[in-house]
Design a protein around this motif. Structure first.
Motif, mmCIF file in Angstrom:
data_model
loop_
_atom_site.group_PDB
_atom_site.id
_atom_site.type_symbol
_atom_site.label_atom_id
_atom_site.label_comp_id
_atom_site.label_asym_id
_atom_site.label_seq_id
_atom_site.Cartn_x
_atom_site.Cartn_y
_atom_site.Cartn_z
ATOM 1 N N SER A 41 0.832 -1.208 0.000
ATOM 2 C CA SER A 41 0.000 0.000 0.000
ATOM 3 C C SER A 41 0.864 1.254 0.000
ATOM 4 C CB SER A 41 -0.925 0.015 1.217
ATOM 5 O OG SER A 41 -1.842 -1.050 1.141
ATOM 6 N N ASP A 159 -5.871 -0.838 -4.853
ATOM 7 C CA ASP A 159 -5.330 -1.480 -3.648
ATOM 8 C C ASP A 159 -6.372 -2.468 -3.124
ATOM 9 O OD1 ASP A 159 -3.852 -2.193 -1.502
ATOM 10 O OD2 ASP A 159 -3.622 -0.160 -0.686
ATOM 11 N N GLU A 160 -6.147 -3.706 -3.396
ATOM 12 C CA GLU A 160 -7.074 -4.771 -3.009
ATOM 13 C C GLU A 160 -8.517 -4.426 -3.358
ATOM 14 O OE1 GLU A 160 -6.312 -6.587 0.787
ATOM 15 O OE2 GLU A 160 -4.437 -5.477 0.955
#
Ligand SMILES: Nc1ncnc2c1ncn2[C@@H]1O[C@H](COP(=O)(O)OP(=O)(O)OP(=O)(O)O)[C@@H](O)[C@H]1O
Ligand SMILES: [Mg+2]
Lengths: 220, 413
Positions: A41, A159-160
């Motif tokens: 991240s 991000d995810e």
């Protein structure tokens, strides 16, 4: 092309990045995997100009972004970057349509038709006037995709994006991304824990303890 | 979109909205009232202060050898109406001429030398070039003369209280000047030198002294602009432009100068004690009003600021998101403040209504009449409301906009 050189990020309590070097080609779909806390991240945020590195450089087509001031970065973000986060960060009191229009507002001027068109492309033409709370997790994430792409960014940072979704919804989202990717030709950098999701990319970086330990390309 | 942002703010942030609304209502009302008061205060207070008495004295100009001769000099009563022709004629609110001379009188067969004073009591002064009269007289330039009895007419006079006391005289007694018998109609108390005088109408005084149309000096009460630094410059050393400005400003000195120009052979001078006291009082009053307004403004802005601080803090995730989306400071501020602005505009209107009420009460309490510039209150209230919003929002906005989007978004996971 995105060039990352010697990127380090040191927090008072932890070292998140210990020197990252990589090049990302235009139109590439890159997946990043790695254990929790490995700095994924952090890397993505610095790539997107949401955060500054402690050391190192990030340049887009030769333009260095780590030395930009806050407001230059804001301009850079709205012109070049689309974000999708694990949690569907939507403004709760705005409708799906308005959430997309918000990105238009920050970029230039609002265009309701265009915003509705973007939601149609992610299959939400029947959900324009629903609030986030009235949408399923998958639908919310699709609103985020529409919002991320409304200003035609060069790079989509995710991000995810499917971290909270079930397999079926994950597949829908990835198919959607794949379609938009091949149609519009933006670069995708996608962080995930899910090998299935990572498999949609053409290249996979594996991170561990703030470093890239593996860089694999798949030729399908 | 803006509309929904506003509605959300009103619905979700009731506490902040309430605080902002009431501090803005209170602030705008108080400041609008005080400012409108300060617009009128000058005029109203000046009139109140004029009861301090005459602030300009006009005397015969005594030059060179004439002063050595020791002869009394006089001004012409017929010149007095010309005072109402000067540039600042409307500021002249009181005029009283005096003829001062000794009187040889006789009471009960005993001869006395009296100090005599003739003046206007209720005078209707014709105004040159106008139809109307100016009602004036001694009581427009002094407020401290008190007459026990009634004002004297023909062959009547007032006795100063000290003089009457010494001679044991009372109302109804008589005094003879030459062959004429004057009846005392009242006892005059002034607390100053007139208490030793015999006072009668100017006409009677001129007649028995054989000085028709003459006056010894004139007291004038004028509304003036408080003396400032410029006013104290020596007019004879001013450039023509400066002189023009000085001449056309209602300083007590420039009004005196203009009076001098219309009354032949005169020298007019300000009564400094009075003029300066007035200027000081006005300056202090205005300063007090401005300071109070400023304090109120700060207090309201601080209330607003605190409310916004907590409101924005609650919305930091939203703000972080806006920043991540590439929102510039200006556009984010506009979005965040749209709701606040809606509240403060409404509150300013409330403040306006309240200030109508307040200015009415204060006007009546303090000046006996309502304030006139009431329409002005609306734009003032709105402007103040806007100013308060900006002042109050400045810090909370700056703090919110300095949030790092990455940290904010992360903190919400
Ligand atoms: N704001 C911060 N302050 C201090 N330390 C931080 C901060 N953000 C991240 N870290 C630390 O930096 C390291 C990397 O964090 P990062 O969020 O990049 O990991 P990640 O790979 O994304 O993990 P996950 O898969 O759990 O999301 C971690 O040790 C984390 O505790
Ligand atoms: Mg992470």
């Amino acid at each position: 092309m995105i060039k990352v050189r010697g990127l380090k990020k040191v927090y008072p309590s932890a070292v998140a990045l210990r020197g990252v070097d990589m090049d990302i080609q235009d139109n590439e779909w890159l997946s990043i995997m790695g254990p929790s806390g490995s700095g994924k991240s952090t890397l993505l945020n610095i790539l997107g100009g949401l955060d500054y590195p402690t050391e190192g450089s990030v340049s887009y087509d030769g333009k260095e972004i780590t030395t930009m001031k806050e407001d230059e970065l804001a301009v850079f973000r709205r012109e070049n970057i689309g974000f999708i986060f694990q949690q569907s960060y939507l403004i709760p009191y705005l409708t799906a349509l308005e959430n997309v229009m918000l990105a238009q507002y920050f970029h230039s001027i609002v265009d309701e038709k265009e915003a509705a068109e973007a939601l149609k492309r992610v299959g939400l033409s029947h959900r324009l006037h629903h609030r986030p709370s009235e949408l399923s997790g998958g639908e919310q994430q699709r609103v985020c995709i529409a919002r991320a792409l409304i200003n035609s960014p060069k790079v989509l940072l995710a991000d995810e994006p499917t971290g909270n979704l079930d397999r079926e919804n994950t597949r829908v989202i990835l198919e959607l991304l794949g379609e938009l990717h091949s149609n519009e030709g933006f670069t995708i950098v996608l962080v995930t824990h899910d090998p299935y999701v990572a498999g949609w990319g053409k290249r996979l970086l594996t991170m561990e303890d703030g470093r890239i330990i593996k860089d694999e390309s798949f030729h399908s | 979109m803006f509309f929904r942002v506003i509605i959300n703010f009103l619905r979700k942030e009731k506490k902040a909205v309430t605080v902002i609304f009431f501090s803005t209502v209170a602030g705008t009302a108080v400041i609008a009232t005080m400012l409108s008061l300060s617009f009128e205060i000058e005029d109203k207070v000046k009139r109140e202060l004029r009861s301090f008495g005459a602030n300009i004295i006009v005397e015969p100009e005594v030059k060179g050898l004439m002063s050595l001769a020791g002869q009394p000099h006089y001004l012409m009563e017929s010149d007095i109406p010309r005072v109402k022709t000067i540039f600042w004629r409307h500021n002249i609110i009181g005029i009283a001429p005096f003829l001062e001379a000794t009187l040889d009188g006789n009471i009960n067969g005993k001869a006395y030398k009296f100090n005599g004073l003739g003046t206007w009591f209720d005078k209707e002064l014709p105004v040159p070039g106008e139809k109307g009269f100016m009602k004036t007289g001694v009581f427009t330039v002094v407020s401290w003369w008190y007459v026990d009895g009634r004002l004297p007419l023909k062959r009547e006079c007032l006795f100063g209280s000290a003089l009457a006391g010494r001679l044991g005289l009372k109302i109804g007694d008589t005094v003879t000047f030459g062959k004429e018998v004057f009846t005392i109609t009242g006892i005059l108390s002034t607390g100053s030198r007139e208490d030793d005088f015999i006072v009668m109408s100017l006409e009677e005084m001129q007649r028995i002294k054989g000085l028709a149309g003459r006056v010894s000096y004139i007291w004038i009460s004028a509304l003036t602009t408080p003396m400032d630094e410029f006013a104290y410059k020596d007019p004879s050393k001013m450039t023509p432009a400066e002189y023009e400005k000085w001449y056309c400003t209602g300083y007590v000195t420039s009004i005196a100068k203009q009076i001098e120009e219309v009354i032949r052979g005169s020298s007019a001078r300000p009564v400094w004690r009075v003029a300066e006291a007035e200027g000081n009082i006005l300056r202090k009053l205005k300063l007090a009003v401005y300071l109070l307004s400023l304090i109120t403004l700060l207090a309201s802005a601080m209330g607003l600021s605190a409310a916004l601080m907590s409101s924005f803090l609650k919305r930091s995730r939203e703000i972080g998101l806006m920043k991540a989306l590439g929102g510039g400071g200006l556009k984010i501020s506009l979005l965040l403040l749209s709701g606040v602005a809606a509240v403060t505009v409404l509150a300013s209107l409330g403040g306006f209504l309240l200030s109508l009420f307040l200015s009415d009460i204060i006007g009546k309490e303090v000046f006996g009449t309502g304030l006139e510039n009431r329409v002005l209150l609306l734009p003032i209230a709105l402007l103040i409301g806007i100013f308060m919003t900006i002042a109050g929002a400045f810090l909370p906005l700056r703090r919110s906009l300095s949030l790092k989007p990455a940290i904010v978004l992360k903190g919400m996971e």
